[in-house]
Write a protein that holds these residues in place. Structure first.
Motif, mmCIF file in Angstrom:
data_model
loop_
_atom_site.group_PDB
_atom_site.id
_atom_site.type_symbol
_atom_site.label_atom_id
_atom_site.label_comp_id
_atom_site.label_asym_id
_atom_site.label_seq_id
_atom_site.Cartn_x
_atom_site.Cartn_y
_atom_site.Cartn_z
ATOM 1 N N UNK A 1 30.308 48.412 38.240
ATOM 2 C CA UNK A 1 30.054 47.413 39.103
ATOM 3 C C UNK A 1 30.241 46.117 38.690
ATOM 4 N N UNK A 2 30.245 46.069 37.551
ATOM 5 C CA UNK A 2 30.617 44.570 36.951
ATOM 6 C C UNK A 2 31.732 44.253 36.929
ATOM 7 N N UNK A 3 32.611 45.349 36.533
ATOM 8 C CA UNK A 3 33.954 45.549 36.627
ATOM 9 C C UNK A 3 34.473 45.157 37.863
ATOM 10 N N UNK A 4 34.276 45.866 39.072
ATOM 11 C CA UNK A 4 34.826 45.494 40.451
ATOM 12 C C UNK A 4 34.426 43.993 40.628
ATOM 13 N N UNK A 5 33.110 43.870 40.492
ATOM 14 C CA UNK A 5 32.769 42.208 41.038
ATOM 15 C C UNK A 5 33.831 41.335 40.215
ATOM 16 N N UNK A 6 34.222 41.607 38.886
ATOM 17 C CA UNK A 6 35.149 40.639 38.067
ATOM 18 C C UNK A 6 36.641 40.718 38.691
ATOM 19 N N UNK A 7 36.847 41.469 39.536
ATOM 20 C CA UNK A 7 38.385 41.543 39.899
ATOM 21 C C UNK A 7 38.477 40.196 40.998
ATOM 22 N N UNK A 8 37.573 39.797 41.522
ATOM 23 C CA UNK A 8 37.764 38.697 42.415
ATOM 24 C C UNK A 8 37.632 36.924 41.729
ATOM 25 N N UNK A 9 37.428 37.154 40.577
ATOM 26 C CA UNK A 9 37.213 35.891 39.686
ATOM 27 C C UNK A 9 38.383 35.265 39.173
ATOM 28 N N UNK A 10 38.345 34.058 38.840
ATOM 29 C CA UNK A 10 39.761 33.327 38.598
ATOM 30 C C UNK A 10 39.710 34.309 36.734
ATOM 31 N N UNK A 11 40.863 33.902 36.170
ATOM 32 C CA UNK A 11 41.251 34.404 35.062
ATOM 33 C C UNK A 11 40.294 34.305 33.950
ATOM 34 N N UNK A 12 39.996 33.042 33.610
ATOM 35 C CA UNK A 12 39.004 33.105 32.779
ATOM 36 C C UNK A 12 37.818 33.480 32.800
ATOM 37 N N UNK A 13 37.189 33.442 34.069
ATOM 38 C CA UNK A 13 35.982 34.083 34.269
ATOM 39 C C UNK A 13 35.996 35.615 34.154
ATOM 40 N N UNK A 14 37.128 36.295 34.696
ATOM 41 C CA UNK A 14 37.430 37.465 34.877
ATOM 42 C C UNK A 14 37.482 38.100 33.301
ATOM 43 N N UNK A 15 37.920 37.133 32.324
ATOM 44 C CA UNK A 15 38.264 37.930 30.939
ATOM 45 C C UNK A 15 36.819 37.839 30.379
ATOM 46 N N UNK A 16 36.012 36.725 30.724
ATOM 47 C CA UNK A 16 34.636 36.694 30.098
ATOM 48 C C UNK A 16 33.701 38.054 30.595
ATOM 49 N N UNK A 17 33.812 38.167 31.741
ATOM 50 C CA UNK A 17 33.191 39.230 32.523
ATOM 51 C C UNK A 17 33.716 40.665 32.014
ATOM 52 N N UNK A 18 35.220 40.756 31.847
ATOM 53 C CA UNK A 18 35.438 42.169 31.296
ATOM 54 C C UNK A 18 35.292 42.391 29.590
ATOM 55 N N UNK A 19 35.168 41.050 29.157
ATOM 56 C CA UNK A 19 34.477 41.242 27.719
ATOM 57 C C UNK A 19 33.079 41.743 27.555
ATOM 58 N N UNK A 20 32.529 41.391 28.617
ATOM 59 C CA UNK A 20 31.177 41.692 28.802
ATOM 60 C C UNK A 20 30.822 42.906 28.807
ATOM 61 N N UNK A 21 31.726 43.529 29.894
ATOM 62 C CA UNK A 21 31.540 45.008 30.255
ATOM 63 C C UNK A 21 31.827 45.956 28.917
ATOM 64 N N UNK A 22 33.017 45.419 28.148
ATOM 65 C CA UNK A 22 33.352 46.274 26.896
ATOM 66 C C UNK A 22 31.965 46.148 26.194
ATOM 67 N N UNK A 23 31.480 45.154 25.917
ATOM 68 C CA UNK A 23 30.508 45.093 24.907
ATOM 69 C C UNK A 23 29.282 45.861 25.617
ATOM 70 N N UNK A 24 28.982 45.928 26.778
ATOM 71 C CA UNK A 24 27.983 46.688 27.258
ATOM 72 C C UNK A 24 28.096 48.240 27.054
ATOM 73 N N UNK A 25 29.171 48.725 26.950
ATOM 74 C CA UNK A 25 29.644 49.975 26.843
ATOM 75 C C UNK A 25 29.893 50.485 25.387
ATOM 76 N N UNK A 26 29.951 49.645 24.392
ATOM 77 C CA UNK A 26 29.799 49.878 23.083
ATOM 78 C C UNK A 26 28.459 50.252 22.461
#
Length: 131
Positions: free
Chosen positions: A106-131
């Motif tokens: 869900x977080x990944x999908x929501x990040x798709x509509x963000x600007x590049x900087x915010x999107x990268x931060x969100x996707x990094x958070x997704x990766x951390x959440x799954x580790x």
């Protein structure tokens, strides 16, 4: 031939070890078939199986997750986001692994509509959440 056979073998192995939280064996079977079809690229079949699972069991969060994944692959972004939100709304009874997967998707999908900087931060958070 070989790629298809290899994919089928991988899918069959995944089905054996990928049990999810559900109330019935039929729901589990629909989910497994939907997941197999999703991985094989048979998106209409996957949609049908996941839809059947959530019709039978409206609170089946992994079925909503599967629908969301299928809709996303079909290019139906708004519907995929809505299905992901439904998966997250219903995941309280799912196990920890399922909850983490659903929330990350869900977080990944929501990040798709963000600007590049915010999107990268969100996707990094997704990766951390799954580790």
């Amino acid at each position: 031939g070989l790629c298809v056979a290899s994919g089928l073998a991988m899918s069959a192995r995944a089905e054996v070890g990928h049990v999810v939280t559900s109330e019935s064996g039929r729901t589990q079977k629909d989910y497994q078939e939907g997941l197999r079809d999703l991985h094989l690229g048979k998106l209409p079949n996957a949609w049908k199986e996941f839809s059947s699972a959530v019709k039978r069991e409206p609170g089946f969060s992994m079925g909503h997750w599967g629908l969301s994944r299928t809709l996303h692959r079909q290019g139906r972004a708004a519907e995929a986001l809505a299905a992901a939100a439904r998966a997250e709304e219903t995941c309280a009874t799912a196990d920890d692994r399922e909850q983490r997967l659903i929330r990350a998707w869900h977080r990944f999908l929501k990040a798709q509509s963000l600007g590049e900087t915010e999107k990268k931060r969100e996707l990094d958070g997704v990766r951390r959440d799954l580790d």
